[in-house]
Design an enzyme around this catalytic site. Structure first.
Site, PDB file in Angstrom:
ATOM      1  N   ASP A   1      12.700  47.218  47.870  1.00 34.41           N
ATOM      2  CA  ASP A   1      12.717  48.544  47.248  1.00 34.41           C
ATOM      3  C   ASP A   1      12.863  49.625  48.304  1.00 34.41           C
ATOM      4  O   ASP A   1      12.282  49.533  49.396  1.00 34.41           O
ATOM      5  CB  ASP A   1      11.419  48.777  46.470  1.00 34.41           C
TER       6      ASP A   1
ATOM      7  N   LYS B   1      16.064  54.814  44.070  1.00 38.79           N
ATOM      8  CA  LYS B   1      15.548  55.808  43.144  1.00 38.79           C
ATOM      9  C   LYS B   1      16.440  57.044  43.095  1.00 38.79           C
ATOM     10  O   LYS B   1      17.235  57.289  44.005  1.00 38.79           O
ATOM     11  CB  LYS B   1      14.121  56.180  43.548  1.00 38.79           C
TER      12      LYS B   1
ATOM     13  N   ASN C   1      -3.906  50.431  48.144  1.00 40.64           N
ATOM     14  CA  ASN C   1      -4.244  51.845  47.903  1.00 40.64           C
ATOM     15  C   ASN C   1      -3.980  52.693  49.151  1.00 40.64           C
ATOM     16  O   ASN C   1      -4.773  53.543  49.533  1.00 40.64           O
ATOM     17  CB  ASN C   1      -5.678  52.010  47.428  1.00 40.64           C
ATOM     18  N   SER C   2      -2.870  52.423  49.794  1.00 39.27           N
ATOM     19  CA  SER C   2      -2.352  53.091  50.993  1.00 39.27           C
ATOM     20  C   SER C   2      -3.142  52.768  52.254  1.00 39.27           C
ATOM     21  O   SER C   2      -2.883  53.332  53.306  1.00 39.27           O
ATOM     22  CB  SER C   2      -2.211  54.612  50.818  1.00 39.27           C
ATOM     23  N   GLY C   3      -4.103  51.846  52.177  1.00 40.89           N
ATOM     24  CA  GLY C   3      -4.768  51.391  53.390  1.00 40.89           C
ATOM     25  C   GLY C   3      -6.240  51.085  53.266  1.00 40.89           C
ATOM     26  O   GLY C   3      -6.778  50.265  54.012  1.00 40.89           O
ATOM     27  N   ILE C   4      -6.934  51.705  52.336  1.00 39.31           N
ATOM     28  CA  ILE C   4      -8.383  51.554  52.248  1.00 39.31           C
ATOM     29  C   ILE C   4      -8.808  50.109  52.005  1.00 39.31           C
ATOM     30  O   ILE C   4      -9.860  49.670  52.459  1.00 39.31           O
ATOM     31  CB  ILE C   4      -8.959  52.495  51.164  1.00 39.31           C
ATOM     32  N   LEU C   5      -7.961  49.330  51.311  1.00 38.78           N
ATOM     33  CA  LEU C   5      -8.308  47.936  51.033  1.00 38.78           C
ATOM     34  C   LEU C   5      -7.894  46.991  52.154  1.00 38.78           C
ATOM     35  O   LEU C   5      -8.133  45.785  52.059  1.00 38.78           O
ATOM     36  CB  LEU C   5      -7.658  47.490  49.719  1.00 38.78           C
ATOM     37  N   ALA C   6      -7.272  47.532  53.188  1.00 38.34           N
ATOM     38  CA  ALA C   6      -6.740  46.663  54.247  1.00 38.34           C
ATOM     39  C   ALA C   6      -7.400  46.892  55.592  1.00 38.34           C
ATOM     40  O   ALA C   6      -6.984  46.302  56.585  1.00 38.34           O
ATOM     41  CB  ALA C   6      -5.234  46.868  54.375  1.00 38.34           C
TER      42      ALA C   6
ATOM     43  N   TYR D   1      12.508  58.156  51.474  1.00 38.81           N
ATOM     44  CA  TYR D   1      11.873  57.456  52.584  1.00 38.81           C
ATOM     45  C   TYR D   1      12.666  57.668  53.879  1.00 38.81           C
ATOM     46  O   TYR D   1      13.695  57.047  54.110  1.00 38.81           O
ATOM     47  CB  TYR D   1      11.745  55.972  52.275  1.00 38.81           C
TER      48      TYR D   1
ATOM     49  N   GLY E   1       1.827  50.034  46.751  1.00 38.84           N
ATOM     50  CA  GLY E   1       0.535  50.415  47.319  1.00 38.84           C
ATOM     51  C   GLY E   1      -0.612  49.522  46.903  1.00 38.84           C
ATOM     52  O   GLY E   1      -1.665  50.034  46.496  1.00 38.84           O
TER      53      GLY E   1
END
Length: 331
Positions: A52, A83, A234-239, A57, A231
């Site tokens: 994608d 897109k 969630n753009s990083g918080i879970l990683a 971007y 995401g």
């Protein structure tokens, strides 16, 4: 081998783990063209078959870099989405998007009109160096992007861009259409008003957030519309376990969400599971979800994600997360 799922009522098959191309452009010269090529090559060699991208971007740089590698591959060997909704124009005629670190000599102008869709698609194909994309998504017609102006944006897109995309699908120019957005409510409305195939929904159905389980995802099943999850971290918080690097929706993470993410992390680790593996695999537990597409900007991240998607996650973890009110049960 990565398992595949079908997009809506189409014959398009995407790999459950797919490729989010935003970082290829967003990071600009923090990675070289050769590194970008190695990243995309590594993803394809690892079995990923859906990629994608979007004009946004890197102000077109993601499309250029992705196309530079993909056009050397057999065209029927991968699925590609881009897109519409933002045209790339001379810098004097638009605005630069602040979140991008590229040096492309263009700016962005929102245009959700009927005629702009074909202009945008043609320009994307030129940057990609390809003759077609498979999935065309209308980008960011949500409140998250447009705030109080969203109702007018939506009405313009409904009579303009969305109608044009439907016509392109009927003409066989693209094989599937939908939205690429950060909110599920606008997707639900579009489903009521036109026939779409899929939604690329970023950050709203994850190990951290499950509101779409109530009504939206059941509606997708009823209408046979597929969800592609952008995401998934969630753009990083879970990683990450580093508070200083924790982001949510591309901004510093609020404390209450950081605490929740850490509780999820502890539960995963108590089962011997990498929290990133749980984050990638959790959305795929729902039958409406066709793929997760984490953004990638390093070869090592490709290799890591390939390992995480295949990691064993015991059912006991999902049960314990649900019982602790940390992540709702799916299925």
């Amino acid at each position: 081998m990565i398992a595949t799922r079908t997009i809506g009522r189409t014959d398009i098959e995407v790999t459950e783990l797919s490729f989010g191309g935003a970082p290829l452009g967003a990071v600009g010269d923090r990675i070289s063209a050769d590194t970008a090529d190695a990243i995309v090559q590594g993803a394809h060699q690892g079995g990923i078959r859906y990629f994608d991208t979007a004009p946004l971007y890197g102000h077109g740089l993601s499309e250029k870099r992705l196309g530079a590698t993909l056009r050397a591959l057999p065209r029927d060997d991968f699925v590609l989405s881009t897109k519409v909704g933002r045209l790339l124009v001379p810098e004097s005629e638009g605005e630069r998007y602040a979140g991008m670190r590229d040096a492309e000599p263009v700016a962005i102008r929102y245009d959700y009109s009927y005629d702009a869709v074909r202009r945008s698609l043609d320009a994307s194909l030129e940057r990609l160096g390809l003759d077609r994309v498979d999935i065309l998504l209308c980008h960011d017609i949500d409140v998250w992007t447009h705030g109080d102006a969203q109702p007018g944006i939506y009405e313009g897109a409904r009579s303009g861009a969305l109608t044009a995309m439907r016509d392109l699908r009927e003409q066989g120019v693209v094989r599937a259409i939908g939205l690429g957005v950060n909110e599920w409510a606008v997707c639900s409305r579009v489903m009521d008003e036109m026939d779409v195939d899929c939604f690329l929904l970023a950050g709203r159905f994850t190990l951290l957030e499950q509101e779409p389980l109530d009504a939206f995802l059941p509606k997708c099943i009823e209408r046979n519309v597929s969800i592609i999850i952008g995401g998934p971290y969630n753009s990083g918080i879970l990683a990450t376990d580093d508070r200083r690097r924790a982001t949510y929706d591309y901004k510093p993470a609020p404390e209450h969400l950081w605490q929740r993410a850490q509780a999820i992390r502890r539960m995963c680790e108590s089962h011997g599971v990498d929290p990133r593996a749980a984050a990638l695999q959790y959305p795929l537990r729902h039958p409406a979800v066709a793929a997760v597409i984490p953004g990638v900007w390093a070869v090592e991240e490709v290799e890591t994600n390939l390992g995480l998607i295949g990691a064993e996650v015991p059912d006991a973890l999902w049960r314990d997360l649900a019982e602790a009110d940390l992540a709702r049960a799916v299925g």
